[in-house]
Each structure stands twice: as C-alpha cells, then as structure tokens.
Design a protein around this motif. Structure first.
Motif, PDB file in Angstrom:
ATOM      1  N   ALA A  46      36.344  21.885 -16.160  1.00 18.90           N
ATOM      2  CA  ALA A  46      37.503  22.828 -15.508  1.00 18.90           C
ATOM      3  C   ALA A  46      38.462  23.893 -16.487  1.00 18.90           C
ATOM      4  CB  ALA A  46      38.606  22.775 -14.305  1.00 18.90           C
ATOM      5  N   ILE A  47      38.835  23.436 -17.776  1.00 14.86           N
ATOM      6  CA  ILE A  47      39.548  24.400 -18.185  1.00 14.86           C
ATOM      7  C   ILE A  47      39.074  23.974 -20.002  1.00 14.86           C
ATOM      8  CG2 ILE A  47      42.206  24.446 -18.784  1.00 14.86           C
ATOM      9  CD1 ILE A  47      43.125  24.043 -16.379  1.00 14.86           C
ATOM     10  N   PRO A  48      38.907  25.236 -20.431  1.00 16.16           N
ATOM     11  CA  PRO A  48      38.732  24.325 -21.805  1.00 16.16           C
ATOM     12  C   PRO A  48      39.900  24.361 -22.708  1.00 16.16           C
ATOM     13  CG  PRO A  48      37.263  26.957 -21.276  1.00 16.16           C
ATOM     14  CD  PRO A  48      38.290  26.067 -20.058  1.00 16.16           C
ATOM     15  N   VAL A  49      39.308  23.090 -23.511  1.00 17.58           N
ATOM     16  CA  VAL A  49      40.955  22.188 -24.111  1.00 17.58           C
ATOM     17  C   VAL A  49      39.879  22.737 -26.070  1.00 17.58           C
ATOM     18  CG1 VAL A  49      41.770  20.895 -24.815  1.00 17.58           C
ATOM     19  CG2 VAL A  49      41.329  21.572 -22.822  1.00 17.58           C
ATOM     20  N   ILE A  50      41.137  23.060 -26.642  1.00 18.46           N
ATOM     21  CA  ILE A  50      40.578  24.164 -27.842  1.00 18.46           C
ATOM     22  C   ILE A  50      42.115  23.041 -28.457  1.00 18.46           C
ATOM     23  CG2 ILE A  50      40.700  25.772 -29.439  1.00 18.46           C
ATOM     24  CD1 ILE A  50      39.727  26.562 -25.920  1.00 18.46           C
ATOM     25  N   GLY A  51      41.211  22.119 -29.710  1.00 21.74           N
ATOM     26  CA  GLY A  51      42.263  20.936 -30.737  1.00 21.74           C
ATOM     27  C   GLY A  51      42.651  22.180 -32.097  1.00 21.74           C
ATOM     28  N   THR A  52      43.326  22.667 -32.432  1.00 20.52           N
ATOM     29  CA  THR A  52      44.388  22.153 -34.197  1.00 20.52           C
ATOM     30  C   THR A  52      43.506  21.540 -35.184  1.00 20.52           C
ATOM     31  OG1 THR A  52      45.555  24.086 -33.217  1.00 20.52           O
ATOM     32  CG2 THR A  52      45.935  22.949 -35.070  1.00 20.52           C
TER      33      THR A  52
ATOM     34  N   ILE B 173      45.101  26.006 -25.742  1.00 19.99           N
ATOM     35  CA  ILE B 173      44.978  25.830 -26.812  1.00 19.99           C
ATOM     36  C   ILE B 173      46.300  24.727 -27.296  1.00 19.99           C
ATOM     37  CG2 ILE B 173      45.455  26.698 -29.075  1.00 19.99           C
ATOM     38  CD1 ILE B 173      44.280  29.342 -28.323  1.00 19.99           C
ATOM     39  N   ILE B 174      45.432  23.365 -27.367  1.00 24.86           N
ATOM     40  CA  ILE B 174      46.803  23.124 -28.402  1.00 24.86           C
ATOM     41  C   ILE B 174      47.154  23.560 -29.424  1.00 24.86           C
ATOM     42  CG2 ILE B 174      47.136  19.656 -28.484  1.00 24.86           C
ATOM     43  CD1 ILE B 174      44.655  18.881 -26.951  1.00 24.86           C
ATOM     44  N   ALA B 175      48.445  23.895 -29.930  1.00 22.50           N
ATOM     45  CA  ALA B 175      48.205  24.366 -30.910  1.00 22.50           C
ATOM     46  C   ALA B 175      49.589  23.470 -31.655  1.00 22.50           C
ATOM     47  CB  ALA B 175      49.158  25.334 -30.483  1.00 22.50           C
ATOM     48  N   CYS B 176      48.714  22.241 -31.698  1.00 20.94           N
ATOM     49  CA  CYS B 176      49.651  21.404 -32.647  1.00 20.94           C
ATOM     50  C   CYS B 176      48.762  20.259 -33.109  1.00 20.94           C
ATOM     51  CB  CYS B 176      50.750  20.302 -31.642  1.00 20.94           C
ATOM     52  SG  CYS B 176      51.739  19.203 -31.973  1.00 20.94           S
ATOM     53  N   ASN B 177      48.998  20.097 -34.223  1.00 23.70           N
ATOM     54  CA  ASN B 177      47.993  18.966 -35.106  1.00 23.70           C
ATOM     55  C   ASN B 177      48.818  17.611 -34.593  1.00 23.70           C
ATOM     56  OD1 ASN B 177      48.898  21.356 -37.375  1.00 23.70           O
ATOM     57  ND2 ASN B 177      46.725  20.126 -38.004  1.00 23.70           N
ATOM     58  N   THR B 178      49.370  16.903 -34.539  1.00 22.15           N
ATOM     59  CA  THR B 178      49.613  15.432 -33.558  1.00 22.15           C
ATOM     60  C   THR B 178      49.125  15.581 -32.437  1.00 22.15           C
ATOM     61  OG1 THR B 178      52.288  15.558 -34.910  1.00 22.15           O
ATOM     62  CG2 THR B 178      52.251  14.426 -33.609  1.00 22.15           C
ATOM     63  N   ALA B 179      49.689  16.822 -31.621  1.00 29.37           N
ATOM     64  CA  ALA B 179      49.242  15.985 -30.276  1.00 29.37           C
ATOM     65  C   ALA B 179      47.345  16.375 -30.794  1.00 29.37           C
ATOM     66  CB  ALA B 179      49.343  17.354 -29.578  1.00 29.37           C
TER      67      ALA B 179
ATOM     68  N   LEU C  29      48.817  27.906 -24.005  1.00 28.79           N
ATOM     69  CA  LEU C  29      49.355  27.360 -25.119  1.00 28.79           C
ATOM     70  C   LEU C  29      50.482  26.048 -25.617  1.00 28.79           C
ATOM     71  CD1 LEU C  29      48.980  29.985 -26.027  1.00 28.79           C
ATOM     72  CD2 LEU C  29      47.883  29.533 -28.368  1.00 28.79           C
ATOM     73  N   MET C  30      50.154  24.804 -26.011  1.00 27.82           N
ATOM     74  CA  MET C  30      51.158  24.168 -26.333  1.00 27.82           C
ATOM     75  C   MET C  30      51.703  23.082 -27.328  1.00 27.82           C
ATOM     76  SD  MET C  30      48.838  21.118 -24.690  1.00 27.82           S
ATOM     77  CE  MET C  30      50.383  19.500 -25.258  1.00 27.82           C
ATOM     78  N   ASP C  31      53.039  23.150 -27.465  1.00 27.91           N
ATOM     79  CA  ASP C  31      52.973  22.492 -28.789  1.00 27.91           C
ATOM     80  C   ASP C  31      54.374  21.477 -28.314  1.00 27.91           C
ATOM     81  OD1 ASP C  31      53.450  21.671 -31.467  1.00 27.91           O
ATOM     82  OD2 ASP C  31      54.385  23.301 -31.676  1.00 27.91           O
ATOM     83  N   SER C  32      54.633  20.491 -29.225  1.00 29.32           N
ATOM     84  CA  SER C  32      55.845  20.364 -29.130  1.00 29.32           C
ATOM     85  C   SER C  32      56.711  21.181 -29.395  1.00 29.32           C
ATOM     86  CB  SER C  32      56.264  18.844 -30.284  1.00 29.32           C
ATOM     87  OG  SER C  32      56.678  19.674 -31.478  1.00 29.32           O
TER      88      SER C  32
END
Length: 277
Positions: A108-114, A87-93, A25-28
């Motif tokens: 290769a890696i599924p990317v899930i946005g918020t 998981i992009i756990a960030c609305n801005t990103a 999971l990623m976020d600022s």
C-alpha cells in the motif's frame, strides 16, 4: 493516475494513488532533513510529512527490537497522514526495522530505506573511509556492505561518538570536537568518505574542511529521494510550483520544525514551507 512500483522483493502488483504527491520521512531526529530537502529540490510540489522521535532518541544505543518498535510507532504516526511513500531517513532504522516496516506497510505504501553510499564511494578505487555511529561501525550490516561493494579497496571504518547528538542539538563546540576526533582517525590518503549517518550530511562542509576539500563526501539523501520518486513512477520536476503543506510530527505530536533545524541550510529550506496539519 499514478501507480507505484513494487519493491523488488515485494508483491508484483502496482497500487493506484491518484494525482497528489505526498512523501513522508522518518528518523529519530533531524537527520531526516537532508533527504527531505532533497525531495523538496526534486519535487517542490510534494507535500511533506516529517515524523521523528525526540522523546526516544538516540536510537543508536537501543537494542534492535527496541529500534524496530520505536520505528514502527514513528512510521504509523506518519502513515496516519496518508502519504504516498515513506522514506526511512535513518541508517539505524534501516538496518534493524526495514523488514518489519515493509511487511506492515507494503504494497500500500512503498518504503524506501537508507543505505550508506559505499558502492559509489568505492567506484573510483580506494582508500575509502566510512564515518558512522559507534553502533554501526564494525556491525555485521556494515561489514556485509563493505564485502559486497568495496571488497577490492582499502576501507577504514571510523566511529564518530557524539557527532549525531551534537548535530541534533546544534551544539557547535561538540560538533567541532567530534568532527576533529573522527578526522584524526581518517587516513590522510583517503579518496572518498562515506557519511554513514544521515545527521552527518547536515555538517558536510565541516567534515569536508576537516578531511580535505578535495576529498568527495558520499551521502544518501539525493539517492533515497530519487528512489522514492521512482517507486511512485514520478519524474523530477524541480520547476514545479512549490507546495505549501508541511506536517511535522514529534513523537506523534503535531508540532513545527524544531528550533535546531534553522541552524542548517536544509532546515531553512524547509522552513519556507508552511505548517499544515
């Protein structure tokens, strides 16, 4: 052998990942905690990689290109630990960097946005209020979501200056002031409030008290956690034996959870997982 399901706009082929489950999971900042805790509740056996950018936050005031650059850097740090999904756990990103992240990492890696939970919040009829950062409030992105999913209900966009930063640093007084200011801008007859920033979910009870405990709050954490499992072809297993592996990356550095995380229930839940690099 598990197989990930491609994003509907991506290549129509699956990818084999083996038997392990590792979700990044990623976020600022600590706005990723609600989604990470949701993953932990659904799949306590999943290894977690939490990648954030304390050196570069807040991302909200940055230009879209700058947000995309920083999001790619944070994502690459996470990907170096070989997760099965991100998981992009960030609305801005998610607003600015999701296409670039998917172009680089999928299939290769599924990317899930918020995405702000405007659709389910509007399902019961309006009025609806959307609490979001000043940069997101009134943005073409948010206006498009309102047009697509809430066109038939009254929607009030409520800017929440300073709330995400106050939550990030666990500044109790600043949280109270920012919540009170946003509540004053929220119509008294709202039937639902959308939490349009992942940080806000960490103080959901304070927001609920400010707008009225009978008003439902709609966050995104549970939905993105469930979507990550769907993309991996996995089912929830809340009774699975917990994993002891948690990797925390702060602007690419191997660290432990920031001290501020312990101020929130989601952070305390994750602190029960041992740090592993």
């Amino acid at each position: 052998m598990r197989r990930s399901l491609p994003h509907r706009t991506g290549p129509a082929r699956a990818v084999d990942y083996g038997d392990r489950v590792k979700i990044a999971l990623m976020d600022s900042g600590i706005g990723l905690l609600p989604a990470a805790a949701a993953v932990r509740r659904l799949r306590p056996d999943a290894d977690l990689v939490l990648s954030s950018d304390p050196d570069g936050m807040p991302w909200g005031p940055r230009t879209p290109d700058d947000v995309t650059e920083r999001a790619l850097t944070v994502a690459r740090a996470a990907v170096a630990h070989a997760p099965d999904a991100l998981i992009i756990a960030c609305n801005t990103a998610s607003v600015h960097a999701l296409p670039a992240l998917r172009a680089e990492l999928e299939p290769a890696i599924p990317v899930i946005g918020t995405v702000p939970a405007i659709k389910p919040a509007s399902a019961g009829g309006g009025p609806v209020a959307i609490w979001a950062t000043p940069a997101t409030t009134g943005s073409p992105y948010q206006r498009a979501l309102i047009r697509d999913f809430a066109d038939s209900v009254a929607v009030t966009e409520v800017p929440c200056p300073g709330l995400a930063d106050a939550v990030q640093w666990a500044d109790e007084d600043a949280i109270d002031r920012a919540v009170a200011a946003a509540a004053a801008l929220t119509p008294r007859d709202v039937r639902a409030v959308v939490l349009g920033c992942t940080h806000y979910e960490l103080v959901a009870e304070r927001i609920r008290a400010a707008v009225g405990r009978s008003v439902p709050l709609h966050g995104s954490a549970d939905a993105v956690a469930a979507q990550a499992l769907r993309r991996l072809g996995e089912l929830p297993a809340p009774d699975a034996a917990p994993s002891s592996r948690l990797t925390v990356l702060l602007s690419g550095r191997d660290e432990v959870l920031p001290a501020q995380a312990a101020h929130y229930a989601e952070g305390r839940l994750l602190r029960t997982v041992s740090s592993a690099h």
